[in-house]
Design an enzyme around this catalytic site. Structure first.
Site, PDB file in Angstrom:
ATOM      1  N   HIS A 189      44.414  46.499  45.801  1.00 46.07           N
ATOM      2  CA  HIS A 189      43.511  45.363  46.430  1.00 46.07           C
ATOM      3  C   HIS A 189      43.554  45.464  48.003  1.00 46.07           C
ATOM      4  O   HIS A 189      42.504  45.125  48.480  1.00 46.07           O
ATOM      5  CB  HIS A 189      43.788  44.105  45.980  1.00 46.07           C
ATOM      6  CG  HIS A 189      43.636  43.851  44.330  1.00 46.07           C
ATOM      7  ND1 HIS A 189      45.027  43.526  43.486  1.00 46.07           N
ATOM      8  CD2 HIS A 189      42.729  44.169  43.436  1.00 46.07           C
ATOM      9  CE1 HIS A 189      44.729  43.138  42.402  1.00 46.07           C
ATOM     10  NE2 HIS A 189      43.506  43.747  42.162  1.00 46.07           N
ATOM     11  N   LYS A 243      41.005  36.775  30.891  1.00 45.12           N
ATOM     12  CA  LYS A 243      42.025  36.888  31.243  1.00 45.12           C
ATOM     13  C   LYS A 243      42.885  35.575  31.349  1.00 45.12           C
ATOM     14  O   LYS A 243      42.603  34.831  31.840  1.00 45.12           O
ATOM     15  CB  LYS A 243      42.369  37.716  32.668  1.00 45.12           C
ATOM     16  CG  LYS A 243      42.050  38.985  32.910  1.00 45.12           C
ATOM     17  CD  LYS A 243      41.882  39.597  34.373  1.00 45.12           C
ATOM     18  CE  LYS A 243      41.478  41.032  34.570  1.00 45.12           C
ATOM     19  NZ  LYS A 243      41.576  41.528  35.812  1.00 45.12           N
ATOM     20  N   ARG A 284      38.238  52.333  40.719  1.00 43.25           N
ATOM     21  CA  ARG A 284      39.318  53.291  40.282  1.00 43.25           C
ATOM     22  C   ARG A 284      38.800  54.604  39.460  1.00 43.25           C
ATOM     23  O   ARG A 284      37.767  55.460  40.116  1.00 43.25           O
ATOM     24  CB  ARG A 284      40.497  52.626  39.590  1.00 43.25           C
ATOM     25  CG  ARG A 284      41.149  51.853  40.549  1.00 43.25           C
ATOM     26  CD  ARG A 284      42.091  50.924  39.635  1.00 43.25           C
ATOM     27  NE  ARG A 284      41.547  49.967  38.801  1.00 43.25           N
ATOM     28  CZ  ARG A 284      41.936  49.015  38.045  1.00 43.25           C
ATOM     29  NH1 ARG A 284      43.419  48.851  38.172  1.00 43.25           N
ATOM     30  NH2 ARG A 284      41.110  48.321  37.107  1.00 43.25           N
ATOM     31  N   SER A 326      47.204  45.009  38.313  1.00 45.07           N
ATOM     32  CA  SER A 326      48.001  43.900  38.128  1.00 45.07           C
ATOM     33  C   SER A 326      48.711  43.932  36.919  1.00 45.07           C
ATOM     34  O   SER A 326      49.836  43.663  36.972  1.00 45.07           O
ATOM     35  CB  SER A 326      47.121  42.700  38.440  1.00 45.07           C
ATOM     36  OG  SER A 326      46.360  42.748  39.417  1.00 45.07           O
TER      37      SER A 326
HETATM   38  O1  PNS Z   1      39.795  41.588  39.151  1.00 45.13           O
HETATM   39  P1  PNS Z   1      38.889  41.199  37.886  1.00 45.13           P
HETATM   40  O2  PNS Z   1      39.407  40.298  36.910  1.00 45.13           O
HETATM   41  O3  PNS Z   1      38.404  42.408  37.471  1.00 45.13           O
HETATM   42  O4  PNS Z   1      37.646  40.394  38.734  1.00 45.13           O
HETATM   43  C1  PNS Z   1      36.574  39.945  38.018  1.00 45.13           C
HETATM   44  C2  PNS Z   1      35.996  38.745  38.648  1.00 45.13           C
HETATM   45  C3  PNS Z   1      36.972  37.795  39.163  1.00 45.13           C
HETATM   46  C4  PNS Z   1      35.457  39.311  39.919  1.00 45.13           C
HETATM   47  C5  PNS Z   1      34.787  38.373  37.891  1.00 45.13           C
HETATM   48  O5  PNS Z   1      35.319  37.901  36.677  1.00 45.13           O
HETATM   49  C6  PNS Z   1      34.055  37.167  38.486  1.00 45.13           C
HETATM   50  O6  PNS Z   1      33.263  37.508  39.500  1.00 45.13           O
HETATM   51  N1  PNS Z   1      34.262  35.996  37.988  1.00 45.13           N
HETATM   52  C7  PNS Z   1      33.537  34.958  38.543  1.00 45.13           C
HETATM   53  C8  PNS Z   1      32.628  34.158  37.476  1.00 45.13           C
HETATM   54  C9  PNS Z   1      31.280  35.098  37.484  1.00 45.13           C
HETATM   55  O7  PNS Z   1      30.657  35.077  38.399  1.00 45.13           O
HETATM   56  N2  PNS Z   1      31.207  35.621  36.186  1.00 45.13           N
HETATM   57  C10 PNS Z   1      30.142  36.434  36.149  1.00 45.13           C
HETATM   58  C11 PNS Z   1      30.425  37.990  36.655  1.00 45.13           C
HETATM   59  S1  PNS Z   1      29.077  39.112  36.464  1.00 45.13           S
END
Ligand code: PNS
Length: 162
Positions: free
Chosen positions: A20, A44, A93, A131
């Site tokens: 990150h 998660k 990745r 992570s």
């Molecule tokens: O590190 P991650 O868990 O892969 O990141 C995912 C994240 C947090 C970027 C995604 O779940 C997100 O944008 N969450 C905020 C809520 C949202 O907008 N959800 C719809 C995404 S299309």
């Protein structure tokens, strides 16, 4: 900061890793302002609270002057609109990331057509870093020094091994 593009680096960051931090650092060189956004991911179960994750990221990037770290519980697309951000930057990745990231990028575009999602190729040494892998290694007493900066290493070990 006046003018320029505001970019968001969103993620769960549970915890933040060198992978990150590489993406955040590279984004900080490309955009006038970068907001690292600790956001919710419904699939998660996180080990650290959003506030803890924000603090850990801040500890790792004391020198990046155009980068701020925030937490938001709502939709990323709405946050971008609120902050006037027009770019979302994510690291990609292996191919295994692609479908999930592509789905999110298209969904965010639908929800907020003003925002473009940009993918940066992960550095080769971070290709298989995640992570959840860091947490597994910490849980089993392994060495996580290649994966996370020293300033947050003990925080992670203390939480995961408790
Ligand atoms: O590190 P991650 O868990 O892969 O990141 C995912 C994240 C947090 C970027 C995604 O779940 C997100 O944008 N969450 C905020 C809520 C949202 O907008 N959800 C719809 C995404 S299309």
């Amino acid at each position: 900061m006046n003018g320029g593009i505001i970019a968001i680096c969103p993620g769960s960051f549970d915890p933040v890793t060198y992978g990150h931090l590489d993406i955040i650092t590279r984004a900080s060189k490309m955009f006038s302002q970068v907001i690292v956004l600790v956001a919710g991911n419904i699939s998660k179960n996180c080990s650290f609270t959003p506030e803890e994750r924000v603090e850990m990221i801040k500890k790792c990037i004391p020198d990046l002057e155009n980068v701020t770290v925030e937490h938001y519980d709502g939709l990323l697309a709405d946050y971008c609109a609120e902050r006037g951000a027009t770019a979302i930057v994510k690291g990609l990745r292996a191919m295994s990331d692609f479908e999930y990231e592509f789905q999110m990028a298209l969904t965010n575009k639908k929800l907020n057509p003003n925002v473009e999602t940009l993918f940066l190729t992960t550095a080769a040494q971070n290709m298989y870093l995640s992570s959840s892998m860091v947490k597994q290694i910490a849980l089993m007493g392994g060495d996580i020094s290649s994966f996370v900066p020293e300033v947050i290493r003990q925080d992670i070990i203390d939480r995961i091994q408790k």
